[in-house]
Motif scaffolding. Structure first.
Motif, PDB file in Angstrom:
ATOM      1  N   GLN A  69       0.824  -1.209   0.000  1.00 37.86           N
ATOM      2  CA  GLN A  69       0.000   0.000   0.000  1.00 37.86           C
ATOM      3  C   GLN A  69       0.863   1.265   0.000  1.00 37.86           C
ATOM      4  N   LYS A  70       1.965   1.196   0.715  1.00 38.64           N
ATOM      5  CA  LYS A  70       2.887   2.345   0.784  1.00 38.64           C
ATOM      6  C   LYS A  70       3.370   2.726  -0.618  1.00 38.64           C
ATOM      7  N   VAL A  71       3.693   1.697  -1.426  1.00 43.23           N
ATOM      8  CA  VAL A  71       4.168   1.950  -2.790  1.00 43.23           C
ATOM      9  C   VAL A  71       3.022   2.441  -3.674  1.00 43.23           C
ATOM     10  N   MET A  72       1.853   1.794  -3.569  1.00 46.16           N
ATOM     11  CA  MET A  72       0.710   2.193  -4.399  1.00 46.16           C
ATOM     12  C   MET A  72       0.277   3.620  -4.072  1.00 46.16           C
ATOM     13  N   ASP A  73       0.362   3.998  -2.803  1.00 49.38           N
ATOM     14  CA  ASP A  73       0.029   5.380  -2.411  1.00 49.38           C
ATOM     15  C   ASP A  73       1.022   6.358  -3.024  1.00 49.38           C
ATOM     16  N   LYS A  74       2.271   5.938  -3.103  1.00 49.85           N
ATOM     17  CA  LYS A  74       3.314   6.783  -3.708  1.00 49.85           C
ATOM     18  C   LYS A  74       2.976   7.086  -5.169  1.00 49.85           C
ATOM     19  N   PHE A  75       2.456   6.062  -5.877  1.00 49.25           N
ATOM     20  CA  PHE A  75       2.062   6.238  -7.281  1.00 49.25           C
ATOM     21  C   PHE A  75       0.680   6.894  -7.407  1.00 49.25           C
ATOM     22  N   GLN A  76      -0.029   6.991  -6.282  1.00 48.91           N
ATOM     23  CA  GLN A  76      -1.414   7.489  -6.270  1.00 48.91           C
ATOM     24  C   GLN A  76      -2.271   6.683  -7.253  1.00 48.91           C
ATOM     25  N   MET A  77      -2.108   5.363  -7.186  1.00 49.40           N
ATOM     26  CA  MET A  77      -2.820   4.476  -8.095  1.00 49.40           C
ATOM     27  C   MET A  77      -3.906   3.707  -7.353  1.00 49.40           C
ATOM     28  N   PRO A  78      -5.141   3.756  -7.873  1.00 49.67           N
ATOM     29  CA  PRO A  78      -6.182   2.893  -7.302  1.00 49.67           C
ATOM     30  C   PRO A  78      -5.888   1.442  -7.683  1.00 49.67           C
ATOM     31  N   TYR A  79      -6.207   0.515  -6.796  1.00 45.73           N
ATOM     32  CA  TYR A  79      -5.957  -0.892  -7.100  1.00 45.73           C
ATOM     33  C   TYR A  79      -6.886  -1.783  -6.297  1.00 45.73           C
ATOM     34  N   VAL A  80      -7.090  -2.993  -6.769  1.00 52.80           N
ATOM     35  CA  VAL A  80      -7.858  -3.974  -6.021  1.00 52.80           C
ATOM     36  C   VAL A  80      -6.878  -4.662  -5.073  1.00 52.80           C
ATOM     37  N   ASN A  81      -7.160  -4.596  -3.794  1.00 49.72           N
ATOM     38  CA  ASN A  81      -6.249  -5.120  -2.773  1.00 49.72           C
ATOM     39  C   ASN A  81      -6.821  -6.428  -2.215  1.00 49.72           C
ATOM     40  N   ILE A  82      -6.217  -7.555  -2.600  1.00 48.16           N
ATOM     41  CA  ILE A  82      -6.657  -8.860  -2.109  1.00 48.16           C
ATOM     42  C   ILE A  82      -5.674  -9.302  -1.031  1.00 48.16           C
ATOM     43  N   VAL A  83      -6.187  -9.491   0.183  1.00 46.44           N
ATOM     44  CA  VAL A  83      -5.322  -9.803   1.327  1.00 46.44           C
ATOM     45  C   VAL A  83      -5.602 -11.228   1.808  1.00 46.44           C
ATOM     46  N   GLU A  84      -4.647 -12.118   1.551  1.00 45.61           N
ATOM     47  CA  GLU A  84      -4.787 -13.503   1.994  1.00 45.61           C
ATOM     48  C   GLU A  84      -4.482 -13.587   3.487  1.00 45.61           C
ATOM     49  N   SER A  85      -5.315 -14.327   4.194  1.00 47.08           N
ATOM     50  CA  SER A  85      -5.098 -14.507   5.626  1.00 47.08           C
ATOM     51  C   SER A  85      -4.044 -15.567   5.900  1.00 47.08           C
ATOM     52  N   THR A  86      -3.879 -16.465   4.929  1.00 41.50           N
ATOM     53  CA  THR A  86      -2.858 -17.511   5.027  1.00 41.50           C
ATOM     54  C   THR A  86      -2.475 -17.916   3.610  1.00 41.50           C
ATOM     55  N   PRO A  87      -1.188 -18.085   3.305  1.00 45.81           N
ATOM     56  CA  PRO A  87      -0.803 -18.421   1.931  1.00 45.81           C
ATOM     57  C   PRO A  87      -1.273 -19.814   1.526  1.00 45.81           C
ATOM     58  N   ARG A  88      -1.889 -19.927   0.328  1.00 49.58           N
ATOM     59  CA  ARG A  88      -2.341 -21.217  -0.192  1.00 49.58           C
ATOM     60  C   ARG A  88      -1.751 -21.493  -1.571  1.00 49.58           C
ATOM     61  N   ASN A  89      -0.591 -20.921  -1.841  1.00 46.46           N
ATOM     62  CA  ASN A  89       0.148 -21.139  -3.081  1.00 46.46           C
ATOM     63  C   ASN A  89      -0.481 -20.364  -4.251  1.00 46.46           C
ATOM     64  N   THR A  90       0.141 -20.481  -5.435  1.00 46.49           N
ATOM     65  CA  THR A  90      -0.214 -19.577  -6.532  1.00 46.49           C
ATOM     66  C   THR A  90      -1.522 -19.918  -7.241  1.00 46.49           C
ATOM     67  N   ALA A  91      -1.974 -21.169  -7.211  1.00 47.31           N
ATOM     68  CA  ALA A  91      -3.242 -21.495  -7.875  1.00 47.31           C
ATOM     69  C   ALA A  91      -4.381 -20.717  -7.220  1.00 47.31           C
ATOM     70  N   ALA A  92      -4.427 -20.727  -5.898  1.00 46.40           N
ATOM     71  CA  ALA A  92      -5.480 -20.002  -5.179  1.00 46.40           C
ATOM     72  C   ALA A  92      -5.318 -18.494  -5.344  1.00 46.40           C
ATOM     73  N   ALA A  93      -4.087 -17.991  -5.227  1.00 48.26           N
ATOM     74  CA  ALA A  93      -3.839 -16.547  -5.346  1.00 48.26           C
ATOM     75  C   ALA A  93      -4.325 -16.022  -6.694  1.00 48.26           C
ATOM     76  N   ILE A  94      -4.028 -16.767  -7.759  1.00 51.82           N
ATOM     77  CA  ILE A  94      -4.435 -16.352  -9.108  1.00 51.82           C
ATOM     78  C   ILE A  94      -5.940 -16.503  -9.279  1.00 51.82           C
ATOM     79  N   ALA A  95      -6.517 -17.542  -8.680  1.00 54.06           N
ATOM     80  CA  ALA A  95      -7.973 -17.726  -8.742  1.00 54.06           C
ATOM     81  C   ALA A  95      -8.696 -16.540  -8.117  1.00 54.06           C
ATOM     82  N   PHE A  96      -8.209 -16.054  -6.967  1.00 52.99           N
ATOM     83  CA  PHE A  96      -8.836 -14.893  -6.323  1.00 52.99           C
ATOM     84  C   PHE A  96      -8.849 -13.687  -7.275  1.00 52.99           C
ATOM     85  N   ALA A  97      -7.718 -13.461  -7.938  1.00 47.99           N
ATOM     86  CA  ALA A  97      -7.630 -12.339  -8.880  1.00 47.99           C
ATOM     87  C   ALA A  97      -8.616 -12.524 -10.028  1.00 47.99           C
ATOM     88  N   ALA A  98      -8.708 -13.752 -10.540  1.00 48.71           N
ATOM     89  CA  ALA A  98      -9.615 -14.034 -11.658  1.00 48.71           C
ATOM     90  C   ALA A  98     -11.073 -13.862 -11.249  1.00 48.71           C
TER      91      ALA A  98
END
Length: 335
Positions: A69-98
């Protein structure tokens, strides 16, 4: 008039960079270290892609989302912020984005901790991938190798078709791959329509699809529930989809790329940027104190406030073993 798909940049920010300890810590993983001309790898990733995409999704976790968020605020860029409570590897992370995107959105998936040079070639590769993705392909980016590297996975290919994915090889096998000239480094970058990826995930890993969907539908402002998340099988997107789908295409790419996954690759990058190396190839990272190496070659001294690491450059991959050893004792030196 032909419909133009929206292009969305998805940044995966997981990982602690264990091979870069003691620089990289759980509280400040390697992608947030501002050691690249005053910028972090995460910042460089955002900067690189902001002109070629219409929207940004950051998939992070509760430990690092404030750093993103610190970096995104620096760019003043709106973004969708998906916050995982526990890592479940890249298949789940990418699924959330999709799930968070529109079905026809074309997602460009990038890690947040890579160095990429030659913007023109990079943009060309992205344009090729977006075109293929618009036609229903799942695209992976393969990097034309410059040396027999044992720290990367490889893609065997012919034209745009993937023949096989290979695990990280030993040196002899890596040399064989280079000699055959039809192998690429697996960059861990992908491009596809959100709906196409989800269809393939549902076909090959229905449990990951179903549990991830349930987690996403219960999200609160992008924050994901820990109990529901723990039910998602932990599997990489490579195993879940890439190695099984018939829709995979590869874009062989010649932009300069490094995942900076070890001190050897950091050494090579810093040396190319003019960082001081003595006559015997020894380098100091982290302090400006006068340091002399006697009777040593290709040695790296990594200095921090509470820990120093001395290693031969060619043993860089072994830092992970040290990290695991410290983790087994719950060492505070990892925080």
């Amino acid at each position: 008039m032909k419909k133009v798909n929206r292009v969305v940049h998805v940044i995966l920010t997981g990982g602690v960079g264990s091979r870069l300890w003691p620089l990289s810590r759980k509280s400040q993983p390697k992608q947030y270290l501002e050691i690249f001309e005053g910028k972090s790898l995460f910042e460089l990733t955002v900067e690189r892609n902001r002109v070629i995409t219409d929207k940004v999704i950051v998939v992070g976790n509760i430990d690092n989302c404030h750093l993103s968020q610190k970096v995104m605020d620096k760019f003043q860029m709106p973004y969708v912020n998906i916050v995982e409570s526990t890592p479940r590897n890249t298949a789940a992370a990418i699924a959330f984005a999709a799930f968070s995107a529109e079905p026809d959105d074309i997602l460009i998936i990038t890690p947040s901790d890579h160095i990429i040079d030659d913007e023109e070639k990079y943009n060309e590769a992205i344009a090729q991938a977006v075109e293929k993705a618009a036609n229903g392909a799942i695209v992976t980016f393969g990097i034309v190798p410059t040396k027999p590297e044992t720290g990367f996975g490889y893609i065997e290919y012919k034209g745009e078709n993937v023949l096989s994915f290979r695990e990280k090889p030993n040196l002899e096998t890596a040399k064989d791959f280079i000699a055959k000239k039809n192998f690429l480094w697996n960059s861990g970058m992908f491009c596809f329509k959100a709906s196409v990826l989800l269809e393939e995930l549902k076909a090959f890993q229905p449990k990951v699809y179903k549990k991830s969907k349930k987690v996403w539908e219960a999200n609160k402002d992008g924050k994901l529930d820990i109990e529901l998340s723990l039910a998602i099988p932990s599997i990489s997107i490579d195993y879940a989809v890439m190695e099984r789908s018939k829709k995979i295409k590869v874009v062989p790419s010649q932009f300069l790329w490094s995942d900076l996954g070890s001190f050897e690759s950091v050494y090579d990058y810093l040396k190319a940027m003019g960082h001081q190396v003595d006559a015997n190839g020894n380098m100091v990272i982290g302090v400006n104190n006068y340091t002399a190496f006697i009777g040593m070659k290709n040695t790296i001294l990594v200095a921090t406030e509470d820990a120093n690491l001395v290693l031969q450059k060619e043993y860089s991959q072994d830092v992970k073993d040290l990290y695991n050893e410290l983790e087994s004792t719950n060492s505070k030196l990892l925080n």
